[in-house]
Design a protein around this motif. Structure first.
Motif, short mmCIF file in Angstrom:
data_model
loop_
_atom_site.label_atom_id
_atom_site.label_comp_id
_atom_site.label_asym_id
_atom_site.label_seq_id
_atom_site.Cartn_x
_atom_site.Cartn_y
_atom_site.Cartn_z
N ILE A 1 0.76 -1.26 0.06
CA ILE A 1 -0.05 -0.13 -0.09
C ILE A 1 0.97 1.31 0.02
O ILE A 1 1.83 1.04 0.57
N ALA A 2 0.50 2.33 -0.83
CA ALA A 2 1.08 3.42 -0.77
C ALA A 2 0.24 4.62 -1.05
O ALA A 2 -0.68 4.50 -1.69
N ILE A 3 0.57 5.77 -0.17
CA ILE A 3 -0.17 7.08 -0.32
C ILE A 3 0.77 8.17 -0.61
O ILE A 3 1.85 8.12 -0.10
N GLY A 4 0.07 9.30 -1.13
CA GLY A 4 0.89 10.41 -1.38
C GLY A 4 0.11 11.59 -1.11
O GLY A 4 -1.11 11.61 -0.83
N SER A 5 0.85 12.89 -0.91
CA SER A 5 0.34 14.18 -0.69
C SER A 5 1.07 15.32 -0.81
O SER A 5 2.48 15.14 -0.79
N GLN A 6 0.62 16.38 -1.41
CA GLN A 6 1.33 17.66 -1.43
C GLN A 6 1.28 18.40 -0.24
O GLN A 6 2.28 19.15 -0.05
N ASP A 7 0.17 18.24 0.52
CA ASP A 7 0.08 19.20 1.71
C ASP A 7 0.12 18.53 3.21
O ASP A 7 -0.24 19.38 4.21
N ALA A 8 0.34 17.21 3.04
CA ALA A 8 0.47 16.56 4.39
C ALA A 8 -0.87 16.40 5.06
O ALA A 8 -1.14 15.70 6.00
N GLY A 9 -2.22 16.97 4.31
CA GLY A 9 -3.45 16.85 4.92
C GLY A 9 -4.27 16.07 4.29
O GLY A 9 -5.16 15.25 4.83
N ASN A 10 -3.86 16.18 2.84
CA ASN A 10 -5.14 15.41 1.67
C ASN A 10 -3.94 14.36 1.15
O ASN A 10 -3.13 14.55 0.28
N TRP A 11 -4.60 13.08 1.38
CA TRP A 11 -3.83 11.98 0.89
C TRP A 11 -4.55 11.06 -0.02
O TRP A 11 -5.72 10.81 -0.02
N THR A 12 -3.75 10.58 -1.23
CA THR A 12 -4.31 9.74 -2.21
C THR A 12 -3.60 8.20 -2.15
O THR A 12 -2.35 8.39 -2.22
N ALA A 13 -4.37 7.26 -2.31
CA ALA A 13 -3.66 6.06 -2.53
C ALA A 13 -3.31 5.90 -3.84
O ALA A 13 -4.29 6.14 -4.71
N PHE A 14 -2.29 5.05 -4.09
CA PHE A 14 -1.88 4.73 -5.51
C PHE A 14 -1.43 3.25 -5.42
O PHE A 14 -1.02 2.70 -4.30
N THR A 15 -1.26 2.89 -6.54
CA THR A 15 -0.79 1.23 -6.69
C THR A 15 0.54 1.29 -7.12
O THR A 15 1.24 2.02 -8.03
N ILE A 16 1.46 0.42 -6.18
CA ILE A 16 2.84 0.16 -6.91
C ILE A 16 2.67 -1.47 -7.22
O ILE A 16 1.89 -2.14 -6.25
N SER A 17 3.27 -1.93 -7.92
CA SER A 17 3.14 -3.12 -8.48
C SER A 17 4.04 -4.18 -7.67
O SER A 17 4.94 -4.65 -8.19
#
Length: 206
Positions: free
Chosen positions: A139-155
Motif C-alpha cells: 500500500i502507498a499514499i501520497g500528498s502535496q500538503d500533508a493533509g490530503n492523501w491519495t492512495a496509489f498502486t505500486i506493482s
C-alpha cells in the motif's frame, strides 16, 4: 539521536556519531523512529507514542489518544512551503505537526499498516506528491500538503518497510523516491507517481 527499545523507550545521543550516551524519558513504550528538523527532534513508537525534544536531550510526551503504533516519522515542506512533521503507523494511522508539539490526526484513506515515509523538496505545483508513505501489502499514499492523501498502486504485493526521498521537484531539478521491502522488493520513482520495479541482490527484507 538514535531510538529503540521494546518494553520501554531507549534514547541514545551523540555529538560526533562515535561516542554515545543514554538519555532519559518518562515513556515506558518502545520507540521505532526519530527525525530532527529546525533544531527540534521528534521520536515515535508503540501505543501512539510521540516524544518531542527542543535539544535532543530533554524529552516530553505529546498526546495523541492513539493506541496503534507509529512506525515512521519524517519532516518535509508542503507546496505552500510550510514545514510539516508526518508520523505514520499501524492501521493507516497518520498525524501531522508544524512544530513537533501539537499534533493533528489526518485521514490517510487506508486501513493497512504504514511502515515508512519519505519526502522530496519542491519548486512547482505539478502533480507529484511531496510526501510518500508505504507499508503493508505494498500500500502507498501520497500528498502535496500533508493533509490530503491519495492512495496509489505500486506493482508489488510485498510489505514495504523503508522509504527514502532525495532532490527537488521543479525547474528541471531531479527528485527521486526509493522504497524497499520484503523478499528483496525495491521500487523507485522520479516523480512519485509511476514506479519502476527492481530487486535487490538478496531475497531478504530490504
Amino acid at each position: 539521536v538514535a531510538v529503540g527499545g521494546s518494553s520501554q523507550a531507549e534514547i541514545l545521543i551523540s555529538t560526533d556519531g562515535i561516542s554515545w550516551s543514554h538519555d532519559s524519558t518518562d515513556s515506558t513504550n518502545g520507540l521505532n523512529a526519530v527525525t530532527g528538523a529546525n533544531g527540534v527532534w521528534v521520536a515515535v513508537g508503540a501505543f501512539g507514542t510521540i516524544l518531542y525534544s527542543p535539544d535532543g536531550a530533554n524529552w516530553s510526551q505529546r498526546p495523541t489518544g492513539l493506541q496503534q503504533a507509529f512506525n515512521a516519522v519524517a519532516y518535509g515542506l508542503t507546496f505552500g512551503q510550510i514545514g510539516e512533521f508526518v508520523a505514520v503507523g499501524n492501521s493507516g494511522a497518520l498525524f501531522t505537526s508544524t512544530d513537533g508539539q501539537a499534533w493533528t490526526h489526518q485521514n490517510s484513506g487506508v486501513l493497512l499498516d504504514l511502515n515508512s515515509i519519505a519526502t522530496v523538496g519542491n519548486r512547482e505545483s505539478g502533480s507529484s506528491p511531496f510526501f510518500v508513505a508505504a507499508g503493508e501489502s505494498g500500500i502507498a499514499i501520497g500528498s502535496q500538503d500533508a493533509g490530503n492523501w491519495t492512495a496509489f498502486t505500486i506493482s508489488t504485493g510485498q510489505n514495504i518497510y523503508a522509504a527514502a526521498g532525495a532532490g527537488t521537484f521543479g525547474n528541471g531539478a531531479p527528485g527521486n523516491y526509493v522504497l524497499g521491502g520484503a523478499a528483496g522488493a525495491f521500487l523507485s520513482s522520479d516523480e512519485g507517481l509511476t514506479w519502476k520495479i527492481g530487486r535487490a541482490s538478496c531475497r531478504e527484507r530490504v
